[in-house]
Design an enzyme around this catalytic site. Structure first.
Site, PDB file in Angstrom:
ATOM      1  N   CYS A 212      67.258  14.087  56.169  1.00 46.37           N
ATOM      2  CA  CYS A 212      66.168  14.826  55.546  1.00 46.37           C
ATOM      3  C   CYS A 212      65.729  14.133  54.251  1.00 46.37           C
ATOM      4  CB  CYS A 212      66.612  16.250  55.245  1.00 46.37           C
ATOM      5  SG  CYS A 212      66.888  17.267  56.712  1.00 46.37           S
ATOM      6  N   CYS A 215      67.610  14.623  50.783  1.00 47.47           N
ATOM      7  CA  CYS A 215      69.028  14.232  50.734  1.00 47.47           C
ATOM      8  C   CYS A 215      69.270  12.809  51.209  1.00 47.47           C
ATOM      9  CB  CYS A 215      69.859  15.205  51.582  1.00 47.47           C
ATOM     10  SG  CYS A 215      69.774  16.905  51.015  1.00 47.47           S
ATOM     11  N   CYS A 238      76.675  16.079  58.122  1.00 48.56           N
ATOM     12  CA  CYS A 238      75.895  17.311  58.078  1.00 48.56           C
ATOM     13  C   CYS A 238      76.642  18.476  58.721  1.00 48.56           C
ATOM     14  CB  CYS A 238      74.548  17.123  58.770  1.00 48.56           C
ATOM     15  SG  CYS A 238      74.639  16.856  60.553  1.00 48.56           S
TER      16      CYS A 238
END
Length: 242
Positions: A212, A215, A238
């Site tokens: 993402c 991040c 994640c």
């Protein structure tokens, strides 16, 4: 509990035991098999109850699987935080490869999450943000399937060293197939070059590992390829593959 309900529970338990038996034998005889042979086994064994997941960092796994199982379901988790280049890669994959891309969305939009849990949850509690926007949506999306194919490799991080080419996903009670688990980065680069595989353009801009937007940062030459993920947050996964 009625007799019918008891029988249904027992049938599900028997199914899980059967799948775990398949995993144990397949993990042994496919350990040294080429990636395409592992995929052929998975397609023959699970048919339309087989899917693959892709973060659209590149289309290597999509290229591999679609050559064996055209029309395969590809689950893409649309977190709401992706780079524009990642969304563009997803759109290109739909046009180029014989696959069925399924966009998987979290139960809340980014705006709804900000409203309910406060803004920038990814900075305050990245584990919770990943769970809400990646792990939980994927868990829901995988429910119709018996097995899923992932592109993780043993050489990517210490937490993935023990990855088997076929393993039991205890968290989801299903089979997980990792056909390129034994591949090195050279294997990946050679396959992509030889087969003209689509690649997310961010790879050419210093992003060897793409997640993402909030991040993920660029990685300097010589740094660990995954060091740009959750930099400074003490986080390396994640949660999907844990």
């Amino acid at each position: 509990m009625t007799l019918v309900e008891i029988e249904a529970v027992l049938e599900r338990q028997r199914g899980v035991l059967d799948l775990r038996g398949i995993v144990e034998s397949a993990a042994q005889f496919l350990e040294d098999a080429p990636a395409r042979e592992i995929i052929r086994w998975a397609a023959a064994t699970f048919g339309d109850r087989l899917c693959l997941t892709s973060s659209m960092s590149d289309a290597l796994l999509i290229d591999l699987v679609s050559r064996v199982k055209p029309g395969v379901d590809v689950l893409f988790i649309d977190t709401g935080y992706h780079f524009a280049e990642t969304i563009g890669t997803r759109d290109a994959v739909q046009q180029v490869y014989d696959v069925n891309v399924i966009n998987v969305k979290p139960s809340r939009t980014v705006e709804e999450q900000d409203r309910d849990l406060g803004p920038r949850l990814h900075g305050r509690n990245p584990d919770l943000c990943c769970y809400l926007r990646k792990v939980e949506p994927l868990n829901r999306a995988l429910e119709p399937y018996l097995a899923w194919i992932s592109g993780i490799r043993r050489d990517e991080s210490p937490s993935r060293v023990g990855t088997k080419v076929v393993e039991w996903d205890a968290k989801r009670q299903m089979v997980k197939v990792n056909p390129i688990a034994r591949w090195t980065q050279d294997d990946v680069d050679n396959y992509m070059s030889d087969n003209g595989v689509l690649i997310n353009p961010l790879h050419y801009d210093g992003y060897p590992s793409i997640g993402c937007g909030p991040c993920t940062r660029r990685v300097a030459p010589g740094e660990d390829p995954r060091s740009g993920r959750w930099a400074g947050l003490g986080k390396t996964e994640c949660g999907i593959h844990l």
